[in-house]
Design a protein around this motif. Structure first.
Motif, PDB file in Angstrom:
ATOM      1  N   VAL B  20       0.840  -1.201   0.000  1.00 13.50           N
ATOM      2  CA  VAL B  20       0.000   0.000   0.000  1.00 13.50           C
ATOM      3  C   VAL B  20       0.872   1.248   0.000  1.00 13.50           C
ATOM      4  CG1 VAL B  20      -1.657   1.314   1.335  1.00 13.50           C
ATOM      5  CG2 VAL B  20      -1.926  -1.136   1.119  1.00 13.50           C
ATOM      6  N   GLY B  21       1.888   1.230   0.866  1.00 11.13           N
ATOM      7  CA  GLY B  21       2.766   2.395   0.942  1.00 11.13           C
ATOM      8  C   GLY B  21       3.482   2.639  -0.372  1.00 11.13           C
ATOM      9  N   LEU B  23       2.549   1.858  -3.338  1.00 10.74           N
ATOM     10  CA  LEU B  23       1.672   2.334  -4.398  1.00 10.74           C
ATOM     11  C   LEU B  23       1.175   3.754  -4.150  1.00 10.74           C
ATOM     12  CD1 LEU B  23      -0.429  -0.843  -5.113  1.00 10.74           C
ATOM     13  CD2 LEU B  23       1.390   0.133  -6.474  1.00 10.74           C
ATOM     14  N   SER B  24       1.027   4.125  -2.883  1.00 13.26           N
ATOM     15  CA  SER B  24       0.305   5.375  -2.645  1.00 13.26           C
ATOM     16  C   SER B  24       1.217   6.549  -2.322  1.00 13.26           C
ATOM     17  CB  SER B  24      -0.705   5.196  -1.519  1.00 13.26           C
ATOM     18  OG  SER B  24      -0.025   4.949  -0.329  1.00 13.26           O
ATOM     19  N   ARG B  25       2.426   6.312  -1.817  1.00 10.82           N
ATOM     20  CA  ARG B  25       3.240   7.463  -1.436  1.00 10.82           C
ATOM     21  C   ARG B  25       3.995   8.003  -2.644  1.00 10.82           C
ATOM     22  NH1 ARG B  25       3.687   8.474   4.012  1.00 10.82           N
ATOM     23  NH2 ARG B  25       4.627  10.390   3.250  1.00 10.82           N
ATOM     24  N   ARG B  26       4.313   9.274  -2.579  1.00  9.94           N
ATOM     25  CA  ARG B  26       5.007   9.897  -3.705  1.00  9.94           C
ATOM     26  C   ARG B  26       6.461  10.182  -3.413  1.00  9.94           C
ATOM     27  NH1 ARG B  26       1.483  14.885  -5.266  1.00  9.94           N
ATOM     28  NH2 ARG B  26       3.194  15.163  -6.725  1.00  9.94           N
ATOM     29  N   ASP B  91      10.172  13.800  -5.307  1.00  9.77           N
ATOM     30  CA  ASP B  91       8.868  13.391  -5.808  1.00  9.77           C
ATOM     31  C   ASP B  91       9.051  12.356  -6.916  1.00  9.77           C
ATOM     32  OD1 ASP B  91       6.307  13.169  -6.485  1.00  9.77           O
ATOM     33  OD2 ASP B  91       5.999  15.262  -7.073  1.00  9.77           O
TER      34      ASP B  91
ATOM     35  N   VAL D  20      -6.388   2.643   7.055  1.00 13.59           N
ATOM     36  CA  VAL D  20      -5.183   3.105   6.351  1.00 13.59           C
ATOM     37  C   VAL D  20      -5.555   4.140   5.305  1.00 13.59           C
ATOM     38  CG1 VAL D  20      -3.332   2.378   4.820  1.00 13.59           C
ATOM     39  CG2 VAL D  20      -3.872   1.032   6.812  1.00 13.59           C
ATOM     40  N   LEU D  24      -3.812   7.895   5.241  1.00 13.10           N
ATOM     41  CA  LEU D  24      -2.849   8.313   4.226  1.00 13.10           C
ATOM     42  C   LEU D  24      -2.895   9.828   4.074  1.00 13.10           C
ATOM     43  CD1 LEU D  24      -3.206   5.589   1.503  1.00 13.10           C
ATOM     44  CD2 LEU D  24      -1.161   6.190   2.757  1.00 13.10           C
ATOM     45  N   PRO D  25      -1.743  10.460   3.879  1.00 18.07           N
ATOM     46  CA  PRO D  25      -1.748  11.926   3.825  1.00 18.07           C
ATOM     47  C   PRO D  25      -2.560  12.437   2.638  1.00 18.07           C
ATOM     48  CG  PRO D  25       0.394  11.024   3.241  1.00 18.07           C
ATOM     49  CD  PRO D  25      -0.405   9.906   3.767  1.00 18.07           C
ATOM     50  N   ILE D  79       3.925   4.002   6.527  1.00 18.18           N
ATOM     51  CA  ILE D  79       3.395   4.332   5.207  1.00 18.18           C
ATOM     52  C   ILE D  79       2.449   5.515   5.249  1.00 18.18           C
ATOM     53  CG2 ILE D  79       3.662   2.008   4.355  1.00 18.18           C
ATOM     54  CD1 ILE D  79       0.665   1.699   4.711  1.00 18.18           C
ATOM     55  N   HIS D  81       2.764   8.307   7.618  1.00 18.32           N
ATOM     56  CA  HIS D  81       3.212   9.545   8.260  1.00 18.32           C
ATOM     57  C   HIS D  81       3.672  10.553   7.213  1.00 18.32           C
ATOM     58  CE1 HIS D  81       4.764  12.220  11.269  1.00 18.32           C
ATOM     59  NE2 HIS D  81       4.271  11.435  12.194  1.00 18.32           N
ATOM     60  N   PRO D  82       3.226  11.810   7.327  1.00 17.22           N
ATOM     61  CA  PRO D  82       3.622  12.789   6.310  1.00 17.22           C
ATOM     62  C   PRO D  82       5.086  13.202   6.388  1.00 17.22           C
ATOM     63  CG  PRO D  82       2.220  13.802   7.954  1.00 17.22           C
ATOM     64  CD  PRO D  82       2.214  12.353   8.240  1.00 17.22           C
ATOM     65  N   ILE D 140       4.818  19.169  -1.148  1.00 15.63           N
ATOM     66  CA  ILE D 140       3.475  18.695  -1.506  1.00 15.63           C
ATOM     67  C   ILE D 140       3.454  17.182  -1.658  1.00 15.63           C
ATOM     68  CG2 ILE D 140       3.975  19.177  -3.939  1.00 15.63           C
ATOM     69  CD1 ILE D 140       0.530  19.419  -2.337  1.00 15.63           C
ATOM     70  N   TYR D 141       4.581  16.607  -2.152  1.00 15.56           N
ATOM     71  CA  TYR D 141       4.533  15.169  -2.394  1.00 15.56           C
ATOM     72  C   TYR D 141       4.554  14.360  -1.116  1.00 15.56           C
ATOM     73  CZ  TYR D 141       9.591  15.928  -2.144  1.00 15.56           C
ATOM     74  OH  TYR D 141      10.846  16.306  -1.773  1.00 15.56           O
ATOM     75  N   ASP D 142       4.804  15.009   0.021  1.00 19.77           N
ATOM     76  CA  ASP D 142       4.661  14.286   1.279  1.00 19.77           C
ATOM     77  C   ASP D 142       3.273  14.447   1.860  1.00 19.77           C
ATOM     78  OD1 ASP D 142       7.041  13.037   1.510  1.00 19.77           O
ATOM     79  OD2 ASP D 142       8.040  14.724   2.485  1.00 19.77           O
ATOM     80  N   GLN D 144       0.475  14.599   0.037  1.00 18.07           N
ATOM     81  CA  GLN D 144      -0.572  14.098  -0.836  1.00 18.07           C
ATOM     82  C   GLN D 144      -0.206  12.690  -1.285  1.00 18.07           C
ATOM     83  OE1 GLN D 144      -0.981  15.923  -4.646  1.00 18.07           O
ATOM     84  NE2 GLN D 144      -3.129  16.372  -4.258  1.00 18.07           N
ATOM     85  N   SER D 145      -1.172  11.793  -1.262  1.00 17.70           N
ATOM     86  CA  SER D 145      -0.881  10.448  -1.727  1.00 17.70           C
ATOM     87  C   SER D 145      -1.348  10.309  -3.166  1.00 17.70           C
ATOM     88  CB  SER D 145      -1.569   9.395  -0.873  1.00 17.70           C
ATOM     89  OG  SER D 145      -2.093   9.952   0.264  1.00 17.70           O
ATOM     90  N   ARG D 146      -0.830   9.253  -3.802  1.00 20.96           N
ATOM     91  CA  ARG D 146      -1.184   9.021  -5.183  1.00 20.96           C
ATOM     92  C   ARG D 146      -2.137   7.836  -5.209  1.00 20.96           C
ATOM     93  NH1 ARG D 146       3.989   7.722  -8.139  1.00 20.96           N
ATOM     94  NH2 ARG D 146       3.920   6.175  -6.538  1.00 20.96           N
ATOM     95  N   GLU D 147      -3.305   7.998  -5.727  1.00 23.22           N
ATOM     96  CA  GLU D 147      -4.289   6.926  -5.865  1.00 23.22           C
ATOM     97  C   GLU D 147      -4.477   6.137  -4.564  1.00 23.22           C
ATOM     98  OE1 GLU D 147      -5.864   6.678  -8.546  1.00 23.22           O
ATOM     99  OE2 GLU D 147      -4.630   7.450 -10.183  1.00 23.22           O
ATOM    100  N   ALA D 151      -4.630   1.863  -4.216  1.00 24.62           N
ATOM    101  CA  ALA D 151      -3.500   1.255  -3.520  1.00 24.62           C
ATOM    102  C   ALA D 151      -3.984   0.442  -2.328  1.00 24.62           C
ATOM    103  CB  ALA D 151      -2.529   2.336  -3.067  1.00 24.62           C
ATOM    104  N   VAL D 152      -4.863   1.057  -1.514  1.00 27.78           N
ATOM    105  CA  VAL D 152      -5.348   0.356  -0.323  1.00 27.78           C
ATOM    106  C   VAL D 152      -6.141  -0.866  -0.740  1.00 27.78           C
ATOM    107  CG1 VAL D 152      -6.935   0.568   1.608  1.00 27.78           C
ATOM    108  CG2 VAL D 152      -5.319   2.379   1.128  1.00 27.78           C
TER     109      VAL D 152
END
Lengths: 197, 100, 408, 269
Positions: B20-21, B23-26, B91, D20, D24-25, D79, D81-82, D140-142, D144-147, D151-152
């Motif tokens: 999950v991490g 896939l979702s973190r940038r 990023d 989760v 997510l941020p 996974i 924490h910002p 910003i990339y910390d 904001q999460s992507r999809e 993912a979850v």
């Protein structure tokens, strides 16, 4: 821009083999320090236990807290001429003069405040004084709880004189270095202080 | 000595959390941290299943997994430092375009 | 209750409490007292002598001072980590004691108890693992302070600790190869047993591998951030280290953790190389002695060894000036690690030919030391030398300039 | 593991997935608190399901629950924490908890290796890179999460799939414990120089996990050890080659500056 001929290149000293190895040097250092440790444990150290033992200052050079002298009649010797406060580079002497009640002088200090925190103990005031009224004693344990306590007024300065009346402060030109150099401040008249003990 | 199933389940949960991490973190570093979490899950699983088979091969395999993880971490960090120098950002999306 | 206390589990708990509260914490406090005393003696002073007789209550006064000072948290710090860092470093510096064998076995009634809090298979690795966690307190403290100097201090400390872990690990590997076990109590009893070499030398590892002992001692100094490796906290020239933003009790914990590290390191070296609780010709400190008095004797012996090593650490502190950072790194990577790799090869070869407990071991040590010194004396980069590879900061003489040799 | 237990596990995973997802941020309104509550609930529910449906009570160990909680919550925090620094430090927690789980399974050597290598070396370098590469503030990339939803969803479906099939493994029992208590035969079947010393005090060491690991690695898998070593060497060379890239500096080089101007015009960094 620094000129090239002013640049002095200092080469790194060439190390001997022992110095390059570092270990003999370390062992030598360890020997020295353990020697000092053994000496401290067997013989007494040079430390002085201050409040119980007092340090003997070198009287010919030491300048401590000020005092205001009395003359032979017990009056304050100061004539409020402002020489000392004029000479003072730290600007720590504050005098208020008044008409003298005595016949032998015109003025006397109503107030004589000396800020010991501003004072740099240069001794200019005692050099400047025409009547040897202000002098620097050998007392060094000058303490106070507040800044106000460190501003000594006339009574306190006189009390210091009473306490240190046997003390002969050092004002010898041979030691202060003014005589003979030619640049002695003209404002300071020559005073014949008591000789060093 | 506790059983094997619960360790497998905990290992699976760790693995999935890592996924999950990833896939979702940038942030590139957090993405690599997520893969390391997946490694931890695999490690728990390998040792548990190795126990099931009654030998120490599982643990030996786990040790080699650690080597792989160290290798991966070293190279990944080198890459990340390189990428960070090029773009000044961590990023992952900054590198999605196919040109240097 | 008595049954519980005389079971190994209960005894371990009681021992942990006793060692922790009764021995380690006071001795950490008195380490500071002796540090000050020894520094004073070496500098021809008297040292602390005001609080109590001979100044013996000075640590109490110091502790009270730490408690009573203002516990200040700067506004710019990362608060949770800022608070966690001293706790991490303090706890980590104390848990290492669990695997140290303090006094062999103790016969109570018909039970034979181990005077050791925990006896893991991997006691040696446990201590290394715990020691490797200590770096987190430093890094977290330095980073959370949100201060450049604190962070630089943390980076210096971490680079140093990671670098010196390598020669430390190699030293320990030499011992493991010689002893064939990772259990600290087995290592101790192996050194305690057996005949005396040449009639009077006990079978301590220090006589087998003196070079490894010295290097382990040096790395222990570096791991504990002691002089001459205390760049992490160099106040004079580097404006402090990771703890510049800390005050009061939190700083006190960093401070005490350093001494706790020293004690752990000393105990570890004592067990690995100096035979732990064993003392030659003293019947109470042989492995067979298990009475109460014997256990006390053994604890006193290992305590004495620890104190001796602490003394040497303090003596070194007031003798040797601090290394520069490049010298520190050069010492680790160009001297200690190659030397210890050679020692490792030596230990493997001796083990292969079954000569690992013979006189060939110290001879090989001397050979390696000699070879290292021979190479070091001819090296173009002596440890004491000037920093290399920075030619642009030197003023090269120009054509018109005065000749430097004549000027000097 | 009964069917009911399996379905309970699926339910728990759905709960955890929701937690989760909330944690997510994201840039909008923060829902970390509700997510944390959901995720913690899910972890405790998972352990409850394990305790009642999976673990044989006779063999259960309280330490398993303790360290499983630490590992799972720590992993969730890594996974979500910002701040990447916190992620790395939570990961240390996960590594230590996993090491404890390994100790519970009798893999002491591996556990200590995990702590020394992972927590002691790898993560420190991670922490370094994070701390050095961090810009001021939180980029910003910390935040904001992507999809996050996909993912979850993917992750937790995978988790459910593995955990649902895990019940088909045989439970802890005779096989496992027999294997763990009779390893000395394995050590005895191979020759090891170190354990053949005639020192009398060494009998106890024959049983140790580290000795058996040594025998397995150094006798059965010695080629693999060599390959691992070569791999590490290659990785070291690669890492050095990657990160020692020369950075072109902007200002004039120090050597180009006339004498006497050094240190005035050229910034030291």
């Amino acid at each position: 821009m620094i000129k090239d001929e002013d640049i002095l290149n200092i080469e790194e000293p060439v190390l001997s083999a022992a110095e390059r190895l570092y270990i003999p040097q370390i062992l030598g250092g360890l020997k020295i320090t353990i020697g000092h440790l053994a000496k401290s444990l067997t013989k007494s150290t040079v430390t002085i236990q201050y409040p119980e033992e007092k340090l003997e200052v070198r009287k010919e050079v030491y300048r401590g807290v000020h005092r205001l002298n009395r003359d032979e009649n017990g009056r304050v010797a100061c004539v409020a001429c402002f020489m000392c406060s004029t000479a003072c580079p730290a600007d720590c002497i504050h005098i208020e003069a008044g008409d003298s009640p005595w016949d032998d002088r015109e003025k006397y200090p109503i107030k004589f405040d000396l800020d010991e925190l501003r004072c740099i103990f240069c001794g200019m005031c005692e050099e400047a004084c025409p009547v040897d009224a202000i002098e620097l004693t050998h007392e060094y344990d000058l303490v106070g709880r507040t800044r106000e306590q460190m501003i000594l007024d006339k009574e306190e300065l006189l009390a210091i004189y009473d306490r240190t009346v046997q003390d002969k402060p050092r004002k010898n030109p041979r030691i202060t270095g003014y005589a003979g150099t030619g640049n002695r401040p003209s404002a300071a008249p020559k005073t014949d202080g008591p000789e060093a003990s | 000595m506790a059983g094997v199933t619960e360790y497998v389940i905990v290992g699976a949960a760790l693995f999935a959390l890592g996924l999950v991490g990833f896939l979702s973190r940038r942030n590139l570093i957090v993405m690599f941290l997520s893969t390391e979490i997946m490694f931890q899950g695999v490690l728990v699983n390998v040792v548990a299943v190795g126990r099931l088979h009654g030998g120490l091969e599982g643990q030996a395999f786990g040790l080699f997994l650690l080597v792989i993880a160290a290798v991966e971490a070293g190279l990944a960090l080198g890459l990340i430092v390189l990428l960070f120098r090029r773009r000044g950002t961590l990023d992952a999306d900054a590198w999605s375009a196919m040109r240097g | 209750m008595w049954d519980f206390l005389t079971s190994q589990f209960g005894f371990s708990i009681a021992l942990a409490a006793f060692i922790m509260l009764g021995v380690i914490l006071p001795s950490v406090a008195y380490c500071i007292y002796f540090e000050r005393k020894i520094s004073a003696w070496i500098q021809d002073r008297k040292g602390p002598n005001r609080v109590g007789p001979l100044g013996l209550l000075q640590p109490v006064a110091d502790g009270a001072k730490f408690f009573l000072k203002e516990d200040f948290i700067p506004g710019h710090v990362d608060k949770p980590l800022f608070l966690a860092a001293p706790a991490i470093i303090f706890i980590v510096s104390l848990v290492g004691f669990a695997a140290i064998p303090w006094g062999g076995q103790w016969q109570i009634g018909d039970k034979l108890l181990e005077v050791q809090v925990a006896r893991p298979d991997i006691g040696l690795l446990y201590i290394i693992g715990v020691a490797s966690m200590a770096v987190y307190g430093v890094v977290v403290g330095g980073w959370a302070s949100n201060n450049k100097f604190a962070f630089f201090g943390a980076i210096r400390a971490t680079a140093q600790m990671i670098s010196y872990e390598i020669p430390m690990g190699l030293c320990i590997l030499v011992v493991v190869l010689t002893m064939g076990t990772l259990r600290l109590e087995t290592i101790t009893s192996l050194q305690a047993g057996g005949e005396y070499w040449i009639g009077f030398i006990p079978q301590w590892n220090v006589f087998l591998h003196p070079l490894a002992f010295v290097v382990l001692f040096i790395t222990a100094l570096a791991e504990a951030n002691r002089m001459p490796f205390d760049l992490a906290e160099a106040e004079q020239e580097l404006v402090g280290g990771y703890h510049v933003e800390y005050s009061a009790l939190k700083f006190g914990m960093f401070f005490l953790a350093e001494y706790a590290h020293m004690i752990t390191g000393s105990a570890f070296i004592a067990v690995l190389f100096l035979g732990g609780w064993h003392f030659p010709y003293l019947p109470w400190t042989q492995p067979e002695a298990t009475g109460f008095f014997a256990v006390m004797c053994k604890m006193a012996v290992i305590g004495g060894k620890i104190v001796a090593m602490l003394f040497v650490m303090m003596w070194i502190r007031w003798t040797i000036p601090r290394f520069r950072f490049d010298q520190l790194m050069r010492l680790a990577w160009l001297r200690l690690i190659p030397m210890m790799l050679a020692m490792f090869v030596l230990a493997v070869l001796l083990l292969y030919f079954r000569l690992h407990r013979s006189a060939l071991a110290p001879a090989g040590n001397l050979l390696i030391l000699g070879a290292t010194l021979w190479i070091a004396a001819r090296s173009t980069a002596p440890i004491t030398g000037r920093q290399l590879n920075m030619p642009e900061i030197r003023n090269e003489p120009t054509q018109t300039g005065a000749m430097p040799a004549e000027a000097v | 593991m009964s069917t009911a237990t399996t379905y309970a596990l699926y339910l728990v995973f759905a709960l955890g997935g929701a937690g989760v997802y909330f944690m997510l941020p994201r840039t909008g309104r923060s829902r970390v608190l509700s997510g944390a509550v959901l995720a913690s609930l899910a972890v405790f529910a998972l352990l409850a399901v394990l305790a009642f449906g999976v673990i044989d009570p006779a063999h259960g160990s309280g330490y398993f629950y303790l360290f499983a909680v630490i590992a799972l919550l720590g992993a969730g925090r890594v996974i979500t924490h910002p701040k990447p620094t916190y992620s790395a430090l939570y990961f240390v927690l996960v590594a230590v908890a996993v090491a404890a789980l390994l100790v519970l399974q009798g893999a002491e050597f591996l556990a200590v290796a995990l702590v020394i290598i992972y927590a002691g070396a790898i993560l420190i370098t991670y922490a370094f890179v994070i701390m050095l590469a961090q810009q001021s503030g939180s980029p910003i990339y910390d935040r904001q999460s992507r999809e996050p939803f996909i993912a979850v969803f993917a992750g937790f479906v995978l988790m459910a799939a593995i955990a649902g099939r895990a019940g088909e493994l045989p439970l802890a029992g005779e096989t496992v414990d027999a294997a763990l208590t009779a390893p000395a035969a394995l050590a005895a079947q191979t020759e090891s120089p170190a354990n053949q010393q005639d020192d009398s005090a060494q009998e106890g060491a024959d049983e140790s996990n580290s000795l058996r690991m040594g025998v397995i690695i150094m006798v059965n898998y010695v080629v693999v050890v060599q390959i691992a070593g070569v791999l590490l060497l290659i990785a070291m060379i690669g890492a050095i080659a990657l990160s020692r890239k020369k950075v072109p500096s902007d200002g004039p080089r120090a050597a180009d500056v006339p004498l006497g101007e050094i240190g005035r015009k050229v910034k030291p960094y």
